[in-house]
Each structure stands twice: as structure tokens, then as C-alpha cells.
Scaffold this active site. Structure first.
Site, PDB file in Angstrom:
ATOM      1  N   SER A 234      52.511  76.560  29.947  1.00 39.06           N
ATOM      2  CA  SER A 234      51.184  75.932  29.837  1.00 39.06           C
ATOM      3  C   SER A 234      51.153  74.677  30.690  1.00 39.06           C
ATOM      4  CB  SER A 234      50.905  75.540  28.389  1.00 39.06           C
ATOM      5  OG  SER A 234      51.023  76.657  27.564  1.00 39.06           O
TER       6      SER A 234
ATOM      7  N   GLU B 198      50.787  68.885  31.005  1.00 39.40           N
ATOM      8  CA  GLU B 198      51.944  68.938  30.097  1.00 39.40           C
ATOM      9  C   GLU B 198      53.293  68.688  30.800  1.00 39.40           C
ATOM     10  OE1 GLU B 198      52.261  71.863  26.686  1.00 39.40           O
ATOM     11  OE2 GLU B 198      54.021  72.428  27.836  1.00 39.40           O
TER      12      GLU B 198
ATOM     13  N   ARG C  78      53.226  68.402  20.919  1.00 41.36           N
ATOM     14  CA  ARG C  78      53.860  68.449  22.249  1.00 41.36           C
ATOM     15  C   ARG C  78      54.133  67.032  22.750  1.00 41.36           C
ATOM     16  NH1 ARG C  78      53.475  72.810  20.353  1.00 41.36           N
ATOM     17  NH2 ARG C  78      52.523  74.652  21.287  1.00 41.36           N
TER      18      ARG C  78
HETATM   19  P1  FAD Z   1      63.318  70.128  32.000  1.00 39.47           P
HETATM   20  O1  FAD Z   1      62.134  70.801  32.590  1.00 39.47           O
HETATM   21  O2  FAD Z   1      64.584  70.128  32.769  1.00 39.47           O
HETATM   22  O3  FAD Z   1      62.936  68.630  31.647  1.00 39.47           O
HETATM   23  C1  FAD Z   1      61.736  68.319  30.981  1.00 39.47           C
HETATM   24  C2  FAD Z   1      61.712  66.821  30.692  1.00 39.47           C
HETATM   25  O4  FAD Z   1      62.764  66.499  29.791  1.00 39.47           O
HETATM   26  C3  FAD Z   1      61.978  65.954  31.921  1.00 39.47           C
HETATM   27  O5  FAD Z   1      61.270  64.752  31.745  1.00 39.47           O
HETATM   28  C4  FAD Z   1      63.464  65.666  31.877  1.00 39.47           C
HETATM   29  O6  FAD Z   1      63.813  64.462  32.523  1.00 39.47           O
HETATM   30  C5  FAD Z   1      63.687  65.566  30.382  1.00 39.47           C
HETATM   31  N1  FAD Z   1      65.007  65.991  29.952  1.00 39.47           N
HETATM   32  C6  FAD Z   1      65.573  67.212  30.100  1.00 39.47           C
HETATM   33  N2  FAD Z   1      66.767  67.234  29.493  1.00 39.47           N
HETATM   34  C7  FAD Z   1      66.971  66.012  28.977  1.00 39.47           C
HETATM   35  C8  FAD Z   1      68.027  65.393  28.234  1.00 39.47           C
HETATM   36  N3  FAD Z   1      69.121  66.071  27.880  1.00 39.47           N
HETATM   37  N4  FAD Z   1      67.905  64.085  27.892  1.00 39.47           N
HETATM   38  C9  FAD Z   1      66.819  63.377  28.228  1.00 39.47           C
HETATM   39  N5  FAD Z   1      65.785  63.898  28.912  1.00 39.47           N
HETATM   40  C10 FAD Z   1      65.851  65.194  29.259  1.00 39.47           C
HETATM   41  N6  FAD Z   1      57.097  74.618  25.777  1.00 39.47           N
HETATM   42  C11 FAD Z   1      56.723  74.674  24.485  1.00 39.47           C
HETATM   43  O7  FAD Z   1      56.702  73.629  23.798  1.00 39.47           O
HETATM   44  N7  FAD Z   1      56.356  75.835  23.894  1.00 39.47           N
HETATM   45  C12 FAD Z   1      56.359  77.008  24.562  1.00 39.47           C
HETATM   46  O8  FAD Z   1      56.048  78.039  23.978  1.00 39.47           O
HETATM   47  C13 FAD Z   1      56.737  76.995  25.933  1.00 39.47           C
HETATM   48  N8  FAD Z   1      56.718  78.126  26.664  1.00 39.47           N
HETATM   49  C14 FAD Z   1      57.034  78.099  27.981  1.00 39.47           C
HETATM   50  C15 FAD Z   1      56.958  79.292  28.726  1.00 39.47           C
HETATM   51  C16 FAD Z   1      57.291  79.286  30.065  1.00 39.47           C
HETATM   52  C17 FAD Z   1      57.224  80.559  30.845  1.00 39.47           C
HETATM   53  C18 FAD Z   1      57.724  78.090  30.692  1.00 39.47           C
HETATM   54  C19 FAD Z   1      58.136  78.089  32.135  1.00 39.47           C
HETATM   55  C20 FAD Z   1      57.776  76.901  29.979  1.00 39.47           C
HETATM   56  C21 FAD Z   1      57.422  76.892  28.613  1.00 39.47           C
HETATM   57  N9  FAD Z   1      57.457  75.717  27.844  1.00 39.47           N
HETATM   58  C22 FAD Z   1      57.114  75.747  26.516  1.00 39.47           C
HETATM   59  C23 FAD Z   1      57.846  74.444  28.461  1.00 39.47           C
HETATM   60  C24 FAD Z   1      59.395  74.213  28.501  1.00 39.47           C
HETATM   61  O9  FAD Z   1      60.083  75.434  28.442  1.00 39.47           O
HETATM   62  C25 FAD Z   1      59.885  73.322  27.376  1.00 39.47           C
HETATM   63  O10 FAD Z   1      59.240  72.073  27.397  1.00 39.47           O
HETATM   64  C26 FAD Z   1      61.405  73.063  27.446  1.00 39.47           C
HETATM   65  O11 FAD Z   1      61.835  72.330  26.335  1.00 39.47           O
HETATM   66  C27 FAD Z   1      61.848  72.325  28.718  1.00 39.47           C
HETATM   67  O12 FAD Z   1      63.261  72.360  28.762  1.00 39.47           O
HETATM   68  P2  FAD Z   1      64.063  72.158  30.095  1.00 39.47           P
HETATM   69  O13 FAD Z   1      65.505  72.112  29.737  1.00 39.47           O
HETATM   70  O14 FAD Z   1      63.672  73.174  31.089  1.00 39.47           O
HETATM   71  O15 FAD Z   1      63.570  70.715  30.524  1.00 39.47           O
HETATM   72  P1  NAP Z   2      47.226  82.274  21.938  1.00 40.43           P
HETATM   73  O1  NAP Z   2      47.867  82.940  20.783  1.00 40.43           O
HETATM   74  O2  NAP Z   2      46.456  83.108  22.932  1.00 40.43           O
HETATM   75  O3  NAP Z   2      46.279  81.101  21.422  1.00 40.43           O
HETATM   76  C1  NAP Z   2      45.644  80.210  22.356  1.00 40.43           C
HETATM   77  C2  NAP Z   2      45.782  78.796  21.851  1.00 40.43           C
HETATM   78  O4  NAP Z   2      45.099  78.694  20.622  1.00 40.43           O
HETATM   79  C3  NAP Z   2      47.222  78.410  21.614  1.00 40.43           C
HETATM   80  O5  NAP Z   2      47.569  77.454  22.547  1.00 40.43           O
HETATM   81  C4  NAP Z   2      47.293  77.929  20.179  1.00 40.43           C
HETATM   82  O6  NAP Z   2      47.645  76.559  20.044  1.00 40.43           O
HETATM   83  C5  NAP Z   2      45.899  78.047  19.646  1.00 40.43           C
HETATM   84  N1  NAP Z   2      45.915  78.864  18.412  1.00 40.43           N
HETATM   85  C6  NAP Z   2      45.855  80.197  18.302  1.00 40.43           C
HETATM   86  N2  NAP Z   2      45.816  80.564  17.004  1.00 40.43           N
HETATM   87  C7  NAP Z   2      45.893  79.432  16.293  1.00 40.43           C
HETATM   88  C8  NAP Z   2      45.876  79.139  14.907  1.00 40.43           C
HETATM   89  N3  NAP Z   2      45.743  80.091  13.979  1.00 40.43           N
HETATM   90  N4  NAP Z   2      45.966  77.857  14.511  1.00 40.43           N
HETATM   91  C9  NAP Z   2      46.059  76.880  15.416  1.00 40.43           C
HETATM   92  N5  NAP Z   2      46.068  77.085  16.736  1.00 40.43           N
HETATM   93  C10 NAP Z   2      45.970  78.340  17.177  1.00 40.43           C
HETATM   94  O7  NAP Z   2      48.312  81.419  22.729  1.00 40.43           O
HETATM   95  P2  NAP Z   2      49.361  81.869  23.832  1.00 40.43           P
HETATM   96  O8  NAP Z   2      48.970  81.209  25.099  1.00 40.43           O
HETATM   97  O9  NAP Z   2      49.619  83.325  23.797  1.00 40.43           O
HETATM   98  O10 NAP Z   2      50.660  81.116  23.279  1.00 40.43           O
HETATM   99  C11 NAP Z   2      51.267  81.517  22.070  1.00 40.43           C
HETATM  100  C12 NAP Z   2      52.113  80.391  21.528  1.00 40.43           C
HETATM  101  O11 NAP Z   2      53.150  80.066  22.461  1.00 40.43           O
HETATM  102  C13 NAP Z   2      51.326  79.111  21.300  1.00 40.43           C
HETATM  103  O12 NAP Z   2      51.837  78.488  20.153  1.00 40.43           O
HETATM  104  C14 NAP Z   2      51.603  78.286  22.531  1.00 40.43           C
HETATM  105  O13 NAP Z   2      51.584  76.903  22.290  1.00 40.43           O
HETATM  106  C15 NAP Z   2      53.022  78.723  22.899  1.00 40.43           C
HETATM  107  N6  NAP Z   2      53.217  78.634  24.363  1.00 40.43           N
HETATM  108  C16 NAP Z   2      53.417  77.401  24.904  1.00 40.43           C
HETATM  109  C17 NAP Z   2      53.644  77.263  26.262  1.00 40.43           C
HETATM  110  C18 NAP Z   2      53.948  75.913  26.865  1.00 40.43           C
HETATM  111  O14 NAP Z   2      54.370  75.862  28.011  1.00 40.43           O
HETATM  112  N7  NAP Z   2      53.756  74.839  26.149  1.00 40.43           N
HETATM  113  C19 NAP Z   2      53.620  78.379  27.080  1.00 40.43           C
HETATM  114  C20 NAP Z   2      53.360  79.608  26.492  1.00 40.43           C
HETATM  115  C21 NAP Z   2      53.174  79.735  25.130  1.00 40.43           C
HETATM  116  P3  NAP Z   2      49.152  76.023  20.022  1.00 40.43           P
HETATM  117  O15 NAP Z   2      49.526  75.923  21.454  1.00 40.43           O
HETATM  118  O16 NAP Z   2      49.005  74.708  19.377  1.00 40.43           O
HETATM  119  O17 NAP Z   2      49.992  76.966  19.238  1.00 40.43           O
END
Ligand code: FAD
Ligand code: NAP
Length: 339
Positions: free
Chosen positions: A237, A332, A165
Site C-alpha cells: 500500500s 506510507e 500503521r
Molecule cells: P524496510 O523497508 O527495510 O524499512 C522500513 C523502515 O524501517 C525504514 O525506515 C528503515 O530504516 C526502518 N528499519 C528497518 N529495519 C529496522 C531496524 N531493525 N531498526 C530500526 N529501523 C529499521 N505492511 C503492513 O503493515 N501490512 C501489510 O499487509 C503489508 N503488506 C505488504 C505487501 C507488499 C507486497 C509489500 C511490498 C509491502 C507490504 N507492507 C505491509 C509493508 C512492509 O512489508 C512492512 O512495513 C514491513 O514491516 C517492512 O519491513 P522491511 O524489513 O522490509 O523494512
Molecule cells: P480490502 O480487504 O480490500 O479492504 C480495503 C481496505 O478497507 C483495507 O485497507 C482495510 O483497512 C479496510 N477494511 C476492509 N474491511 C474492513 C473492516 N471490516 N473493518 C475495518 N477496515 C476494513 O484490503 P486489501 O487491500 O485486500 O488488504 C487486506 C489487508 O492487508 C488489509 O488489512 C490491509 O491493510 C493489508 N495490506 C496492507 C498493505 C500495506 O502495504 N500496508 C498491503 C497489502 C495489504 P486496513 O488496512 O486498516 O485493514
């Protein structure tokens, strides 16, 4: 010519629905328009903030300077062979819709990342990941414009310094570039990645799971587990899962034998932040107009509060987790408008 407006509400532009204004705001659909916006910012001495889908932002207050909403569109196949294709995605393409389009074209590899909100241009910022796949697994290069100089830079995977991330755009190049295009190498033949246990379990009954089934399964799991920001504003998250070294893991397990952990590279282990927050008693807690989701302790939710309130709750959680487990949780979403 681009239109630059002043004092624009960003409440509808961030999935936490936090009330905040951009001092100046414009939407751009081409690199030419970006050049105009950057000229304006330079001549008026304004700092620039990039905005995509607003799903990884915490607006702690108004944003000074010019907020540029990147709305460039287009998805093009620029190279193909029997097994793979190279696809260029413009920064404003919605991430999930792009995956659906790729599946229709027979381009595979992004399915595990289905339903992540936001746009293509933000995906490299935190090397988005879910269900065992990260953007960097498919990443070829990106095209970016230097905010200070207007110069175009092409960066390959190594140059982006992707981590968990994480990327160079959260450190050395934080708020320095506008990403206009992302190139990914996808498979031209169906393949699936079922290494994430929850996904393997969901498709256990399928003798030959297809990429379409993987995408559908990920969407179903996510919809069942995560609050929809359109109904309960959130940014996914709120904290990164912390990594601990072997010594710290041993000491944590001595005190908390039931603590879940996942072994990672070089002796490090990942501890689910959700577990730490839950154990600290925050799951389901409401504090004024913000809170912690009752089913997902990692998701902070907004019931009509402000960014400052949300940040105060996040800091409270961080302090408690630090005291109980000696682990510093890292927020995050990117924080803007902090006074
Ligand atoms: P924004 O929120 O608009 O911006 C995020 C950052 O990127 C800011 O710093 C902004 O300035 C910068 N930015 C945006 N666009 C550009 C660009 N074109 N050039 C330069 N900088 C830029 N993330 C995960 O990794 N895994 C997940 O599973 C995941 N699940 C999510 C679930 C939910 C319900 C929500 C709400 C969020 C989740 N996220 C997850 C976080 C998010 O969706 C991601 O990080 C996504 O990539 C953000 O995209 P955005 O366009 O909304 O960015
Ligand atoms: P989950 O399956 O309930 O698991 C909880 C956490 O444990 C996750 O964050 C995941 O890490 C880790 N995990 C589970 N099984 C794993 C394995 N076999 N090996 C390594 N790591 C493991 O998680 P969840 O909340 O439902 O999310 C599911 C997936 O969606 C995850 O990959 C999570 O990162 C992603 N997600 C991300 C966001 C965001 O905003 N960043 C929001 C929602 C969901 P990892 O996060 O490293 O996978």
C-alpha cells in the site's frame, strides 16, 4: 571486523527495485558488529540509515552516509505457561518465515499477518497490520540501540506509542534507533481471529478453522489480490487509509453516497484510500516507467523508473484526491535520498 563498502547499489535491496546507491554500506549480524558500524559512522561523521527487507522504502535518490543492513538471527522462547509463550525474535528474521516457524512450534497469534514482506526489526516501525490484527496486539517489548550514543534501550508497548500503521519511530525517534530484537507474547493454545470479513468468508465452510488454515487462507487471498514484488516491483500500500471525523464523513457522503467507510474509535471513520484513488481515475494508469496497479489502486508499481518519477506520480495522486475529496493522503513507505 565488519566490512564497509562504498557506492553499493540498493536496487536489489528494495522491493520497488528503484535504482539508488548507498554512499557506504555494511551488513551486521550481532550487536557487537552494530557497535563497530556506529563507531565508524561517528568517526567519519556519517548519518546512519537502517535497512531490513526494503519493502517499505521509497529510494528517491542515493542515500548519503552509512546504510546498515540488519541481519541478526535467532528465535528463542524465553517464557512459557499453559496458555502463552514469550518469544524473542532477532531483527533480521524474515517476518513470514518466523510465522511459519511459530506455527510449527505450536505458538499462535501471528497468522493474520502471514506473507507480509520484510523483517522482524521493521515490524514495530509502522506497527504492521493486516486482516484485523496489528503487531501491537501481541507486542511485549523491543531492544534498540541509540544511533548517536550506542546505548541500549528496552521499550515496552506504551513507550512505542503505536497507532494505525504508526509508532514513535516515525516521529520523535525517526532514524534514531536500530532495533535488534522484538519480543512477542503468543498463544500456546490454538485460537483464531476471523473478525476481518474477507477472512471469515474464505473459511466459512470450515467447522473448526485452525491457525494453520487462517495462515493458508491469508496467503491465498494475498497472492490472488496483490502483485508479487519479485514480478512487479512495488511497496504494498503506497498510501495510508485516511481517517475523517464525523463532520467530514457527513459532507463526503452527501457528495458520494456510495463511498465505503469503516467506523473507528471516538467518532472517526476510515476511508479506503484505494477507493479515493480509483474514483480519481488513477487505477491502471501508467506514467512513463511507473504506474498504478490495474487491480489495486493503492499499489504503485515500478516498470523500470526512478524514485523521483514515482514520487512525482504519488504527488499527482495526492493533489487530485485533495482537490476532489479534501483529503490529504499520507505516503506510507519511508522516503530516503530526497534531494
Ligand atoms: P524496510 O523497508 O527495510 O524499512 C522500513 C523502515 O524501517 C525504514 O525506515 C528503515 O530504516 C526502518 N528499519 C528497518 N529495519 C529496522 C531496524 N531493525 N531498526 C530500526 N529501523 C529499521 N505492511 C503492513 O503493515 N501490512 C501489510 O499487509 C503489508 N503488506 C505488504 C505487501 C507488499 C507486497 C509489500 C511490498 C509491502 C507490504 N507492507 C505491509 C509493508 C512492509 O512489508 C512492512 O512495513 C514491513 O514491516 C517492512 O519491513 P522491511 O524489513 O522490509 O523494512
Ligand atoms: P480490502 O480487504 O480490500 O479492504 C480495503 C481496505 O478497507 C483495507 O485497507 C482495510 O483497512 C479496510 N477494511 C476492509 N474491511 C474492513 C473492516 N471490516 N473493518 C475495518 N477496515 C476494513 O484490503 P486489501 O487491500 O485486500 O488488504 C487486506 C489487508 O492487508 C488489509 O488489512 C490491509 O491493510 C493489508 N495490506 C496492507 C498493505 C500495506 O502495504 N500496508 C498491503 C497489502 C495489504 P486496513 O488496512 O486498516 O485493514
Amino acid at each position: 571486523m565488519i566490512e564497509i563498502a562504498s557506492q553499493v547499489s540498493l536496487q536489489g535491496y528494495n522491493t520497488l527495485a528503484l535504482p539508488a546507491c548507498a554512499e557506504y554500506f555494511c551488513s551486521v549480524t550481532s550487536e557487537q558488529q552494530i557497535a563497530q558500524a556506529l563507531d565508524y559512522a561517528r568517526s567519519h561523521n556519517l548519518q546512519v540509515t537502517a535497512l531490513g527487507g526494503g519493502s517499505n522504502l521509497l529510494l528517491a535518490g542515493d542515500i548519503a552516509g552509512l546504510v546498515i543492513y540488519l541481519d541478526l538471527r535467532g528465535i528463542n522462547c524465553v517464557d512459557s505457561c499453559k496458555d502463552s509463550v514469550t518469544i524473542e525474535f532477532a531483527a533480521g528474521e524474515n517476518w513470514h518465515k518466523a510465522i511459519e516457524y511459530c506455527l510449527q512450534q505450536g505458538w499462535y497469534g501471528l497468522e493474520n499477518l502471514s506473507l507480509i514482506p520484510g523483517n522482524m526489526g521493521a515490524a514495530p516501525i509502522q506497527n504492521i497490520g493486516a486482516y484485523g490484527v496489528e503487531l501491537c496486539d501481541l507486542f511485549v517489548s523491543l531492544r534498540a540501540i541509540n544511533i548517536a550514543t550506542g546505548e541500549v534501550l528496552i521499550m515496552d508497548r506504551q513507550a512505542c506509542e503505536f497507532g494505525y500503521r504508526d509508532s514513535i519511530f516515525k516521529h520523535k525517534y525517526s532514524n534514531c534507533y536500530l532495533i535488534t530484537q522484538v519480543s512477542l507474547e503468543l498463544w500456546a493454545q490454538p485460537q483464531v481471529n476471523l473478525q476481518y470479513p474477507a477472512l471469515a468468508e474464505a473459511l466459512a465452510a470450515e467447522s473448526e478453522p485452525t491457525p494453520e488454515m487462517v495462515s493458508a487462507a491469508v496467503c491465498a487471498i494475498r497472492s490472488a489480490k496483490l502483485p508479487d514484488p519479485a514480478q512487479i516491483p512495488n511497496a504494498g500500500s503506497f498510501f495510508k487509509n485516511p481517517m475523517v471525523d464525523a463532520e467530514q464523513l457527513k459532507s463526503l457522503l452527501a457528495d458520494n453516497p456510495k463511498m465505503p467507510f469503516y467506523s473507528a474509535d471516538n467518532g472517526w471513520s476510515k476511508v479506503p484510500a484505494a477507493w479515493l484513488i480509483d474514483q480519481s481515475g488513477f487505477r491502471g494508469l501508467r506514467s512513463g516507467n511507473v504506474g498504478v496497479h490495474r487491480d489495486q489502486a493503492l499499489v504503485l508499481v515500478n516498470f523500470g523508473g526512478t524514485g523521483a518519477e514515482l514520487l512525482a506520480l504519488a504527488n499527482r495522486i495526492q493533489s487530485e484526491v485533495l482537490e476532489r475529496f479534501a483529503i490529504a493522503l499520507e505516503i506510507e513507505p519511508r522516503i530516503y535520498g530526497q534531494s
